[in-house]
Design an enzyme around this catalytic site. Sequence first.
Site, PDB file in Angstrom:
ATOM      1  N   PHE A  10       4.668  12.345 -14.236  1.00  0.00           N
ATOM      2  CA  PHE A  10       5.386  13.423 -13.543  1.00  0.00           C
ATOM      3  C   PHE A  10       4.808  13.733 -12.148  1.00  0.00           C
ATOM      4  N   ALA A  80      -4.225   9.826 -13.816  1.00  0.00           N
ATOM      5  CA  ALA A  80      -4.004   9.248 -15.145  1.00  0.00           C
ATOM      6  C   ALA A  80      -4.669  10.093 -16.222  1.00  0.00           C
ATOM      7  N   ALA A  81      -3.893  10.468 -17.218  1.00  0.00           N
ATOM      8  CA  ALA A  81      -4.417  11.273 -18.327  1.00  0.00           C
ATOM      9  C   ALA A  81      -3.371  11.362 -19.419  1.00  0.00           C
ATOM     10  N   GLU A  82      -3.833  11.702 -20.608  1.00  0.00           N
ATOM     11  CA  GLU A  82      -2.939  12.242 -21.629  1.00  0.00           C
ATOM     12  C   GLU A  82      -2.843  13.723 -21.290  1.00  0.00           C
ATOM     13  N   THR A 132      -7.096  20.605 -14.229  1.00  0.00           N
ATOM     14  CA  THR A 132      -6.193  21.665 -14.680  1.00  0.00           C
ATOM     15  C   THR A 132      -6.906  23.011 -14.786  1.00  0.00           C
ATOM     16  N   ASP A 133      -6.120  24.086 -14.724  1.00  0.00           N
ATOM     17  CA  ASP A 133      -6.699  25.425 -14.931  1.00  0.00           C
ATOM     18  C   ASP A 133      -7.091  25.648 -16.390  1.00  0.00           C
ATOM     19  N   GLU A 134      -6.579  24.792 -17.310  1.00  0.00           N
ATOM     20  CA  GLU A 134      -6.838  25.019 -18.741  1.00  0.00           C
ATOM     21  C   GLU A 134      -8.312  24.865 -19.092  1.00  0.00           C
ATOM     22  N   TYR A 158      -6.963  18.813 -25.568  1.00  0.00           N
ATOM     23  CA  TYR A 158      -6.580  18.379 -24.211  1.00  0.00           C
ATOM     24  C   TYR A 158      -7.514  18.985 -23.167  1.00  0.00           C
ATOM     25  N   LYS A 162     -10.259  17.256 -20.585  1.00  0.00           N
ATOM     26  CA  LYS A 162     -10.215  17.374 -19.113  1.00  0.00           C
ATOM     27  C   LYS A 162     -11.524  17.983 -18.606  1.00  0.00           C
ATOM     28  N   LEU A 198       7.630  22.658 -21.444  1.00  0.00           N
ATOM     29  CA  LEU A 198       8.515  23.817 -21.621  1.00  0.00           C
ATOM     30  C   LEU A 198       9.808  23.768 -20.783  1.00  0.00           C
ATOM     31  N   PRO A 213      13.198  26.345 -28.483  1.00  0.00           N
ATOM     32  CA  PRO A 213      12.083  26.795 -29.331  1.00  0.00           C
ATOM     33  C   PRO A 213      10.986  27.509 -28.532  1.00  0.00           C
ATOM     34  N   ASN A 257       6.355  33.206 -20.902  1.00  0.00           N
ATOM     35  CA  ASN A 257       7.262  32.095 -21.236  1.00  0.00           C
ATOM     36  C   ASN A 257       8.700  32.544 -21.448  1.00  0.00           C
ATOM     37  N   HIS A 293      -3.338  28.814 -29.303  1.00  0.00           N
ATOM     38  CA  HIS A 293      -2.551  28.991 -28.069  1.00  0.00           C
ATOM     39  C   HIS A 293      -3.239  29.916 -27.061  1.00  0.00           C
TER      40      HIS A 293
HETATM   41  P1  NAD Z   1       2.022  12.814 -17.320  1.00  0.00           P
HETATM   42  O1  NAD Z   1       1.669  12.824 -18.769  1.00  0.00           O
HETATM   43  O2  NAD Z   1       3.419  13.092 -16.913  1.00  0.00           O
HETATM   44  O3  NAD Z   1       1.611  11.412 -16.670  1.00  0.00           O
HETATM   45  C1  NAD Z   1       0.403  10.759 -16.971  1.00  0.00           C
HETATM   46  C2  NAD Z   1       0.497   9.337 -16.451  1.00  0.00           C
HETATM   47  O4  NAD Z   1      -0.762   8.684 -16.701  1.00  0.00           O
HETATM   48  C3  NAD Z   1       1.577   8.502 -17.150  1.00  0.00           C
HETATM   49  O5  NAD Z   1       2.291   7.760 -16.196  1.00  0.00           O
HETATM   50  C4  NAD Z   1       0.770   7.573 -18.068  1.00  0.00           C
HETATM   51  O6  NAD Z   1       1.410   6.336 -18.313  1.00  0.00           O
HETATM   52  C5  NAD Z   1      -0.513   7.409 -17.270  1.00  0.00           C
HETATM   53  N1  NAD Z   1      -1.669   7.051 -18.104  1.00  0.00           N
HETATM   54  C6  NAD Z   1      -2.043   7.625 -19.288  1.00  0.00           C
HETATM   55  N2  NAD Z   1      -3.150   7.025 -19.744  1.00  0.00           N
HETATM   56  C7  NAD Z   1      -3.504   6.067 -18.826  1.00  0.00           C
HETATM   57  C8  NAD Z   1      -4.576   5.143 -18.731  1.00  0.00           C
HETATM   58  N3  NAD Z   1      -5.513   5.058 -19.684  1.00  0.00           N
HETATM   59  N4  NAD Z   1      -4.626   4.334 -17.649  1.00  0.00           N
HETATM   60  C9  NAD Z   1      -3.668   4.404 -16.679  1.00  0.00           C
HETATM   61  N5  NAD Z   1      -2.632   5.258 -16.749  1.00  0.00           N
HETATM   62  C10 NAD Z   1      -2.550   6.086 -17.792  1.00  0.00           C
HETATM   63  O7  NAD Z   1       1.012  13.847 -16.649  1.00  0.00           O
HETATM   64  P2  NAD Z   1       1.248  14.830 -15.400  1.00  0.00           P
HETATM   65  O8  NAD Z   1       1.867  16.090 -15.904  1.00  0.00           O
HETATM   66  O9  NAD Z   1       1.875  14.077 -14.301  1.00  0.00           O
HETATM   67  O10 NAD Z   1      -0.269  15.171 -15.053  1.00  0.00           O
HETATM   68  C11 NAD Z   1      -1.009  14.328 -14.149  1.00  0.00           C
HETATM   69  C12 NAD Z   1      -2.423  14.846 -14.036  1.00  0.00           C
HETATM   70  O11 NAD Z   1      -2.410  16.192 -13.557  1.00  0.00           O
HETATM   71  C13 NAD Z   1      -3.169  14.901 -15.374  1.00  0.00           C
HETATM   72  O12 NAD Z   1      -4.509  14.522 -15.130  1.00  0.00           O
HETATM   73  C14 NAD Z   1      -3.089  16.356 -15.808  1.00  0.00           C
HETATM   74  O13 NAD Z   1      -4.204  16.709 -16.571  1.00  0.00           O
HETATM   75  C15 NAD Z   1      -3.108  17.041 -14.447  1.00  0.00           C
HETATM   76  N6  NAD Z   1      -2.415  18.342 -14.390  1.00  0.00           N
HETATM   77  C16 NAD Z   1      -1.134  18.483 -14.845  1.00  0.00           C
HETATM   78  C17 NAD Z   1      -0.490  19.712 -14.721  1.00  0.00           C
HETATM   79  C18 NAD Z   1       0.936  19.911 -15.190  1.00  0.00           C
HETATM   80  O14 NAD Z   1       1.409  21.046 -15.179  1.00  0.00           O
HETATM   81  N7  NAD Z   1       1.649  18.869 -15.582  1.00  0.00           N
HETATM   82  C19 NAD Z   1      -1.157  20.794 -14.133  1.00  0.00           C
HETATM   83  C20 NAD Z   1      -2.481  20.614 -13.690  1.00  0.00           C
HETATM   84  C21 NAD Z   1      -3.090  19.378 -13.809  1.00  0.00           C
HETATM   85  O1  DAU Z   2      -1.926  24.833 -16.946  1.00  0.00           O
HETATM   86  C1  DAU Z   2      -1.809  23.476 -16.575  1.00  0.00           C
HETATM   87  C2  DAU Z   2      -1.315  22.684 -17.765  1.00  0.00           C
HETATM   88  O2  DAU Z   2       0.066  23.001 -17.921  1.00  0.00           O
HETATM   89  C3  DAU Z   2      -1.522  21.186 -17.622  1.00  0.00           C
HETATM   90  O3  DAU Z   2      -2.890  20.916 -17.568  1.00  0.00           O
HETATM   91  C4  DAU Z   2      -0.872  20.433 -18.795  1.00  0.00           C
HETATM   92  O4  DAU Z   2      -0.976  19.046 -18.586  1.00  0.00           O
HETATM   93  C5  DAU Z   2       0.586  20.826 -18.862  1.00  0.00           C
HETATM   94  O5  DAU Z   2       1.196  20.207 -19.969  1.00  0.00           O
HETATM   95  C6  DAU Z   2       0.731  22.347 -18.970  1.00  0.00           C
HETATM   96  O6  DAU Z   2       0.213  22.820 -20.255  1.00  0.00           O
HETATM   97  P1  DAU Z   2       0.958  23.963 -21.074  1.00  0.00           P
HETATM   98  O7  DAU Z   2       0.551  23.866 -22.483  1.00  0.00           O
HETATM   99  O8  DAU Z   2       0.822  25.282 -20.398  1.00  0.00           O
HETATM  100  O9  DAU Z   2       2.490  23.463 -20.831  1.00  0.00           O
HETATM  101  P2  DAU Z   2       3.746  23.359 -21.834  1.00  0.00           P
HETATM  102  O10 DAU Z   2       4.929  23.053 -20.980  1.00  0.00           O
HETATM  103  O11 DAU Z   2       3.469  22.487 -22.989  1.00  0.00           O
HETATM  104  O12 DAU Z   2       3.874  24.855 -22.372  1.00  0.00           O
HETATM  105  C7  DAU Z   2       4.033  25.949 -21.466  1.00  0.00           C
HETATM  106  C8  DAU Z   2       4.059  27.207 -22.310  1.00  0.00           C
HETATM  107  O13 DAU Z   2       5.268  27.215 -23.075  1.00  0.00           O
HETATM  108  C9  DAU Z   2       2.923  27.287 -23.314  1.00  0.00           C
HETATM  109  O14 DAU Z   2       2.515  28.636 -23.434  1.00  0.00           O
HETATM  110  C10 DAU Z   2       3.554  26.819 -24.631  1.00  0.00           C
HETATM  111  C11 DAU Z   2       5.005  27.260 -24.493  1.00  0.00           C
HETATM  112  N1  DAU Z   2       6.000  26.384 -25.147  1.00  0.00           N
HETATM  113  C12 DAU Z   2       5.964  25.046 -24.911  1.00  0.00           C
HETATM  114  C13 DAU Z   2       6.869  24.205 -25.513  1.00  0.00           C
HETATM  115  C14 DAU Z   2       6.817  22.708 -25.275  1.00  0.00           C
HETATM  116  C15 DAU Z   2       6.980  26.942 -25.973  1.00  0.00           C
HETATM  117  O15 DAU Z   2       7.025  28.183 -26.162  1.00  0.00           O
HETATM  118  N2  DAU Z   2       7.880  26.110 -26.568  1.00  0.00           N
HETATM  119  C16 DAU Z   2       7.850  24.750 -26.388  1.00  0.00           C
HETATM  120  O16 DAU Z   2       8.693  24.038 -27.012  1.00  0.00           O
END
Ligand code: NAD
Ligand code: DAU
Length: 354
Positions: A10, A80-82, A132-134, A158, A162, A198, A213, A257, A293
Amino acid sequence: MILVTGAAGFIGANFVLDWLAQADEPVINLDKLTYAGNLQSLESLKGDARHLFVHGDIGDRALVDKLLAEHRPRAVVNFAAESHVDRSIHGPEDFIQTNVVGTFHLLESVRAHWGSLPEAEKSGFRFLHVSTDEVYGTLGPGDAPFTETHPYEPNSPYSASKAASDHLVRAYHHTYGLPVLTTNCSNNYGPFHFPEKLIPLMIVNALAGKPLPVYGDGMQIRDWLYVKDHCSAIRRVLEAGKPGETYNVGGWNEKPNIEIVNTVCALLDELSPRADHKRYAEQITYVKDRPGHDRRYAIDATKIHRELGWKPAETFETGIRKTVQWYLENTAWVAAVQSGDYRNWIGKQYGTTA
Ligand code: NAD
Ligand code: DAU
């Protein structure tokens, strides 16, 4: 050129698209293409010589060593991350493997490469770790937002994984002098967001006539940032951040949320009304809460503003409208990412079909 890991995901995909829209500096995109990696997000770069995609793992030392030696990038940006908290609760192992062990191997490759560079290249080199802020844990209602000096108190597998990777990155600066930068960002939203999270989940479920949900009482608070603002912050930190420093990135947009879900529903009522003229909010269903949570996240983004002059361009109102419109206009992307694995996940997490 720069090496960007996880750029089929993403935020990484948005980062590469914005990077190449603004400059001609090429990007090597190293991505394992897990369920979250989608090359369809980079379809507009097909045939563009500035984007070199390499299918592989950040933990593959031989591959990363080869890429660094061949291309001599001036920076590595590690996305890159889960990334999904709920998946980390069902199965933490992949999170440890990629986020901790993978980051360790990547750091080792980068350290060896950086150590071999001539002085001029060495001093300009950067390793930017996207976090991440988490990692800071959860806040009570009256607590001040997280600053960069807030203690690490990660609560999910998770966020713990991180946090571990952040600590390794920090140690590689402190011990070896590797010029690292770390960003800790709040919740992103925008185009190409995988519909397990979400906001995109609510949009696609609403349009499909499915339940929306909401976990627990829906009053958990997140601080939302439009993804392109996160990308501009990373570009700015890469350009002017001080090695060894961390920068919090956030949108000053704390919202519960349930308010997010109601906003998405109201925008869909306006932009794509239900055939039966009922409101999408009628599809909201309260479900069992996420274990452990975190109640509230909030980012104090004063440092990046004061020291680097960065601030977000979008308000939540402008960003969420653009996002809902994007999902309405990109139904082919949504259909493509709703693959077999996506259906399996929805069944496992919600007990329903995708
Ligand atoms: P995402 O899950 O959408 O994408 C992760 C990408 O990493 C995927 O393309 C996946 O194929 C790749 N990947 C996973 N394991 C890998 C490996 N071992 N080697 C190479 N590639 C691999 O994640 P995102 O939401 O785009 O988040 C990107 C980064 O930003 C992460 O490190 C996440 O912790 C951080 N982050 C995300 C958010 C958020 O709100 N999404 C907020 C703050 C920080
Ligand atoms: O804060 C940064 C983080 O934000 C990133 O580090 C993570 O990679 C990213 O996934 C995100 O984590 P959250 O757990 O906050 O995001 P998520 O979209 O999964 O959930 C947002 C909020 O909504 C959380 O309080 C859980 C709630 N939720 C989520 C889902 C998927 C629901 O209530 N229903 C749902 O079905």
